[in-house]
Design a protein around this motif. Structure first.
Motif, PDB file in Angstrom:
ATOM      1  N   UNK A  18     -25.718   3.917  -8.734  1.00  0.00           N
ATOM      2  CA  UNK A  18     -25.443   5.174  -9.449  1.00  0.00           C
ATOM      3  C   UNK A  18     -26.219   6.289  -8.779  1.00  0.00           C
ATOM      4  N   UNK A  19     -25.553   7.423  -8.608  1.00  0.00           N
ATOM      5  CA  UNK A  19     -26.254   8.609  -8.123  1.00  0.00           C
ATOM      6  C   UNK A  19     -25.816   9.789  -8.967  1.00  0.00           C
ATOM      7  N   UNK A  20     -26.755  10.509  -9.557  1.00  0.00           N
ATOM      8  CA  UNK A  20     -26.433  11.676 -10.396  1.00  0.00           C
ATOM      9  C   UNK A  20     -27.325  12.847  -9.993  1.00  0.00           C
ATOM     10  N   UNK A  21     -26.692  13.972  -9.824  1.00  0.00           N
ATOM     11  CA  UNK A  21     -27.452  15.201  -9.522  1.00  0.00           C
ATOM     12  C   UNK A  21     -26.520  16.375  -9.780  1.00  0.00           C
ATOM     13  N   UNK A  22     -26.957  17.567  -9.427  1.00  0.00           N
ATOM     14  CA  UNK A  22     -26.034  18.703  -9.509  1.00  0.00           C
ATOM     15  C   UNK A  22     -25.140  18.676  -8.270  1.00  0.00           C
TER      16      UNK A  22
ATOM     17  N   UNK B  89     -26.354  16.471 -19.803  1.00  0.00           N
ATOM     18  CA  UNK B  89     -25.408  17.570 -20.020  1.00  0.00           C
ATOM     19  C   UNK B  89     -24.247  17.417 -19.044  1.00  0.00           C
ATOM     20  N   UNK B  90     -23.018  17.168 -19.534  1.00  0.00           N
ATOM     21  CA  UNK B  90     -21.893  16.903 -18.636  1.00  0.00           C
ATOM     22  C   UNK B  90     -21.568  18.086 -17.722  1.00  0.00           C
ATOM     23  N   UNK B  91     -21.689  19.297 -18.232  1.00  0.00           N
ATOM     24  CA  UNK B  91     -21.350  20.444 -17.400  1.00  0.00           C
ATOM     25  C   UNK B  91     -22.308  20.608 -16.240  1.00  0.00           C
ATOM     26  N   UNK B  92     -23.538  20.196 -16.427  1.00  0.00           N
ATOM     27  CA  UNK B  92     -24.575  20.465 -15.441  1.00  0.00           C
ATOM     28  C   UNK B  92     -24.587  19.427 -14.304  1.00  0.00           C
ATOM     29  N   UNK B  93     -24.383  18.163 -14.680  1.00  0.00           N
ATOM     30  CA  UNK B  93     -24.520  17.111 -13.675  1.00  0.00           C
ATOM     31  C   UNK B  93     -23.197  16.414 -13.386  1.00  0.00           C
ATOM     32  N   UNK B  94     -23.081  15.959 -12.156  1.00  0.00           N
ATOM     33  CA  UNK B  94     -21.993  15.044 -11.803  1.00  0.00           C
ATOM     34  C   UNK B  94     -22.618  13.885 -11.031  1.00  0.00           C
ATOM     35  N   UNK B  95     -21.853  12.817 -10.914  1.00  0.00           N
ATOM     36  CA  UNK B  95     -22.419  11.679 -10.199  1.00  0.00           C
ATOM     37  C   UNK B  95     -21.363  10.642  -9.896  1.00  0.00           C
ATOM     38  N   UNK B  96     -21.735   9.681  -9.051  1.00  0.00           N
ATOM     39  CA  UNK B  96     -20.804   8.588  -8.788  1.00  0.00           C
ATOM     40  C   UNK B  96     -21.464   7.250  -9.080  1.00  0.00           C
ATOM     41  N   UNK B  97     -20.627   6.241  -9.264  1.00  0.00           N
ATOM     42  CA  UNK B  97     -21.129   4.883  -9.493  1.00  0.00           C
ATOM     43  C   UNK B  97     -20.244   3.908  -8.739  1.00  0.00           C
ATOM     44  N   UNK B  98     -20.806   2.769  -8.394  1.00  0.00           N
ATOM     45  CA  UNK B  98     -19.996   1.724  -7.752  1.00  0.00           C
ATOM     46  C   UNK B  98     -20.582   0.369  -8.119  1.00  0.00           C
TER      47      UNK B  98
END
Ligand code: PHE
Length: 337
Positions: free
Chosen positions: A212-216, A297-306
């Motif tokens: 998982x990677x999450x950031x702006x 906060x969904x609007x602030x961050x996006x990310x991917x997972x595998x």
């Protein structure tokens, strides 16, 4: 003839013995065809009937004693290497070799894959194999009526209806996101469980690695870049990768990732089912509902997972055609890695 005397004589004789050949001549003297014991045995028949029984018994017990003495002496001669000096050790004898162990092939592949992500900045995190229904399903946006929740697809704990053996490593996404704020980049190796019938490609337990990677400002392009690097590191520079649209409740959009068949290089063979491609992992952009569940906060961050199956990758990498081989503990198999 005094039987006790003979016994002491043998003991004395044996005390002077220091080699196998000396032992043999003492043996012949007492136990040989014309030896002392044979002579005594011959005497039995010449005695008056009433003495025979007792004498016979004495001869017999002497015989057993002697056999014991000789056996004992033979043993000590062997451990002393048959040398004259009883305290001398033969330092030329080969030692007892210690076998060097090695890590299990699945652990080796986990270490390799986690190492690749670790060098790209991902932390390695683990989670428990007994999970809550919430972390395994609800927190991951998996609806109540989803088939994977069925007892045919998940091992529930008998007396704890809300606990189960995790069916994938994705619940650690929920744990990690609840524990840490972005930016977050983790890989999660570990065992997972599914009530599958066992065959050459299925077991009720196997290993996965989750990422998982999450950031702006994280986009699908980042996912593609990271996975591309990973696949080339494991399978070589020439390997091709493709994304196939798919569905997972916890990612949107979702994709399955295929690599060009490492056996036939994409031409089509029995391993890839004539497709030229091999499926190796599931992936996608983290679903906003998952962010909601963990309090991001969904609007602030996006990310991917595998998520990928380790056994499958190990089987492709080493050309192994039966998953059961990994867990039979057959050293002839395990020693090859
Ligand atoms: N958890 C999914 C599975 O076990 C794999 C996956 C992980 C898919 C993360 C997308 C994102 O099949």
């Amino acid at each position: 003839m005094d039987i006790n005397l003979i016994q002491t004589q043998v003991e004395n004789d044996l005390n002077t013995v220091s080699s196998a050949s000396e032992l043999e001549s003492v043996r012949v003297k007492y136990l040989g065809r014309k030896g002392v014991l044979a002579e005594l045995t011959g005497l039995i028949g010449t005695l008056p009937a009433e003495e025979r029984g007792l004498f016979g018994k004495q001869v017999n017990s002497l015989k057993n004693k002697l056999l014991e003495f000789f056996q004992e002496k033979e043993k000590t001669l062997k451990t002393q290497g048959g040398t004259v000096d009883k305290n001398r050790q033969d330092i030329g004898l080969p030692g007892i070799a210690q076998e060097l162990g090695s890590s299990h092939p699945i652990i080796q592949v986990i270490d390799e894959i986690c190492g690749i992500f670790n060098r790209m900045g991902f932390s390695i995190v683990e989670g428990p194999e007994i999970e809550t229904e919430y972390n395994n399903f609800t927190g991951l946006n998996i609806p109540l009526d989803h088939p994977s929740r069925d007892a045919f697809d998940t091992f529930y704990l008998k007396n704890y209806p809300k606990l189960l053996l995790r069916s994938h490593t994705s619940p650690v996404q929920v744990r990690a996101m609840k524990a840490y704020k972005p930016p977050l980049a983790i890989v999660v190796p570990g065992r997972v469980y599914r009530p599958d019938a066992v065959d050459a490609s299925h077991l009720f337990m196997f290993h996965q690695i989750e990422g998982v990677l999450v950031d702006e400002n994280i986009s699908f392009a980042d996912l593609k870049g990271i996975l591309g690097l990973f696949i080339k590191s494991v399978f070589g520079e020439d390997i091709k990768m493709r994304f196939r649209p798919h569905f997972f409740p916890f990612t949107e959009p979702s994709a399955e990732v295929d690599i060009s068949c490492i056996i036939c290089k994409g031409k089509g063979c029995s391993v890839c089912g004539r497709k030229g491609w091999l499926e190796i992992l599931g992936s996608g952009m983290v679903h906003p509902n998952v962010f909601k569940q963990v309090g991001y906060k969904p609007g602030k961050y996006t990310g991917f997972a595998f998520g990928m199956g380790v056994e499958r990758i190990a089987m492709l990498k080493y050309g192994i055609n039966d998953i059961r081989l990994f867990f039979e503990n057959d050293l002839r198999f395990l020693k090859q890695f």
